[in-house]
Write a protein that holds these residues in place. Structure first.
Motif, short mmCIF file in Angstrom:
data_model
loop_
_atom_site.label_atom_id
_atom_site.label_comp_id
_atom_site.label_asym_id
_atom_site.label_seq_id
_atom_site.Cartn_x
_atom_site.Cartn_y
_atom_site.Cartn_z
N ASP A 169 0.83 -1.20 0.00
CA ASP A 169 0.00 0.00 0.00
C ASP A 169 0.87 1.26 0.00
OD1 ASP A 169 -2.76 1.15 0.16
OD2 ASP A 169 -1.89 2.05 1.97
N ASN A 170 1.96 1.23 0.74
CA ASN A 170 2.87 2.37 0.74
C ASN A 170 3.55 2.55 -0.61
OD1 ASN A 170 3.33 3.92 3.40
ND2 ASN A 170 2.99 1.81 4.03
N LEU A 171 3.91 1.45 -1.25
CA LEU A 171 4.51 1.56 -2.58
C LEU A 171 3.49 2.08 -3.59
CD1 LEU A 171 6.72 -1.67 -2.79
CD2 LEU A 171 7.46 0.71 -2.46
N ARG A 172 2.23 1.68 -3.44
CA ARG A 172 1.18 2.21 -4.32
C ARG A 172 1.03 3.72 -4.10
NH1 ARG A 172 -4.33 -0.44 -5.26
NH2 ARG A 172 -3.98 -1.30 -3.20
N THR A 173 1.00 4.14 -2.86
CA THR A 173 0.88 5.57 -2.54
C THR A 173 2.02 6.37 -3.15
OG1 THR A 173 -0.31 5.07 -0.50
CG2 THR A 173 0.74 7.23 -0.64
N ALA A 174 3.21 5.80 -3.16
CA ALA A 174 4.39 6.47 -3.73
C ALA A 174 4.43 6.38 -5.25
CB ALA A 174 5.66 5.87 -3.14
N GLY A 175 3.49 5.63 -5.84
CA GLY A 175 3.48 5.47 -7.29
C GLY A 175 4.50 4.49 -7.81
N LEU A 176 4.98 3.59 -6.94
CA LEU A 176 6.02 2.64 -7.34
C LEU A 176 5.51 1.24 -7.62
CD1 LEU A 176 8.78 3.74 -4.80
CD2 LEU A 176 8.47 4.47 -7.17
N ALA A 177 4.32 0.90 -7.14
CA ALA A 177 3.75 -0.42 -7.37
C ALA A 177 2.27 -0.29 -7.67
CB ALA A 177 3.97 -1.33 -6.16
N GLU A 178 1.76 -1.29 -8.38
CA GLU A 178 0.34 -1.30 -8.73
C GLU A 178 -0.17 -2.72 -8.65
OE1 GLU A 178 0.31 0.29 -12.66
OE2 GLU A 178 1.29 -1.47 -13.53
N ARG A 179 -1.46 -2.83 -8.42
CA ARG A 179 -2.11 -4.15 -8.34
C ARG A 179 -2.82 -4.40 -9.66
NH1 ARG A 179 -7.17 -6.26 -6.57
NH2 ARG A 179 -6.90 -8.33 -5.68
N ASP A 180 -2.58 -5.56 -10.25
CA ASP A 180 -3.30 -5.98 -11.44
C ASP A 180 -4.65 -6.52 -10.97
OD1 ASP A 180 -4.42 -7.41 -13.57
OD2 ASP A 180 -2.46 -8.05 -14.32
N GLU A 181 -5.70 -5.80 -11.26
CA GLU A 181 -7.03 -6.16 -10.75
C GLU A 181 -7.52 -7.50 -11.29
OE1 GLU A 181 -8.39 -4.58 -8.28
OE2 GLU A 181 -6.79 -3.07 -8.32
N SER A 182 -7.03 -7.91 -12.45
CA SER A 182 -7.50 -9.18 -13.02
C SER A 182 -6.86 -10.39 -12.34
CB SER A 182 -7.25 -9.22 -14.53
OG SER A 182 -5.86 -9.19 -14.81
N THR A 183 -5.63 -10.24 -11.83
CA THR A 183 -4.94 -11.38 -11.21
C THR A 183 -4.74 -11.21 -9.70
OG1 THR A 183 -2.74 -10.44 -11.55
CG2 THR A 183 -3.64 -11.82 -13.33
N GLY A 184 -4.79 -9.97 -9.24
CA GLY A 184 -4.48 -9.70 -7.83
C GLY A 184 -2.99 -9.61 -7.56
N HIS A 185 -2.19 -9.77 -8.61
CA HIS A 185 -0.74 -9.70 -8.45
C HIS A 185 -0.29 -8.24 -8.39
CE1 HIS A 185 0.24 -13.93 -10.23
NE2 HIS A 185 -0.78 -13.96 -9.40
N TRP A 186 0.83 -8.05 -7.72
CA TRP A 186 1.44 -6.73 -7.62
C TRP A 186 2.69 -6.68 -8.47
CZ3 TRP A 186 -0.06 -2.44 -4.75
CH2 TRP A 186 -1.21 -2.62 -3.99
N ARG A 187 2.91 -5.54 -9.10
CA ARG A 187 4.09 -5.35 -9.94
C ARG A 187 4.55 -3.90 -9.82
NH1 ARG A 187 0.12 -6.11 -14.85
NH2 ARG A 187 -0.79 -4.03 -14.85
N LEU A 188 5.76 -3.65 -10.27
CA LEU A 188 6.27 -2.29 -10.28
C LEU A 188 5.54 -1.47 -11.33
CD1 LEU A 188 10.13 -2.86 -10.15
CD2 LEU A 188 8.68 -2.00 -8.31
#
Length: 104
Positions: free
Chosen positions: A51-70
């Motif tokens: 969640d912190n990486l998402r807030t910083a714009g460094l990671a995102e969640r792929d809604e179709s798989t639930g996987h996280w990536r840069l």
């Protein structure tokens, strides 16, 4: 070399290791459970860190798989490093050519 003060913070170290782990698959990413396993930390810690990486714009969640990536943000910085190295190499090559060519 010893340090007078140790500023090392476990949570900060964990999130840095998480970023490095995410470089392992920038296309498909990882499920949070796999990241928790890789880093040997509880799933709740991974959830907070992602969640912190998402807030910083460094990671995102792929809604179709639930996987996280840069996101592209960090990999783009790596490309800048390689471009700078290439530019420096061209300058070194030019200097070498100036000093090794036959005088007219």
């Amino acid at each position: 070399m010893s340090r007078a003060t140790d500023y090392t913070n476990a949570a900060q170290q964990r999130i840095l290791h998480l970023q490095l782990a995410l470089f392992g698959d920038v296309v498909h990413g990882y499920p949070p459970s796999k990241l928790a396993e890789l880093l040997r930390v509880p799933a709740s810690a991974i959830t907070r860190d992602l969640d912190n990486l998402r807030t910083a714009g460094l990671a995102e969640r792929d809604e179709s798989t639930g996987h996280w990536r840069l996101t592209p943000r960090l990999p783009q910085q790596a490309i800048k490093v390689f471009n700078a190295i290439d530019t420096a190499q061209r300058r070194v090559d030019e200097a070498r050519n100036r000093f090794t060519r036959n005088p007219d």
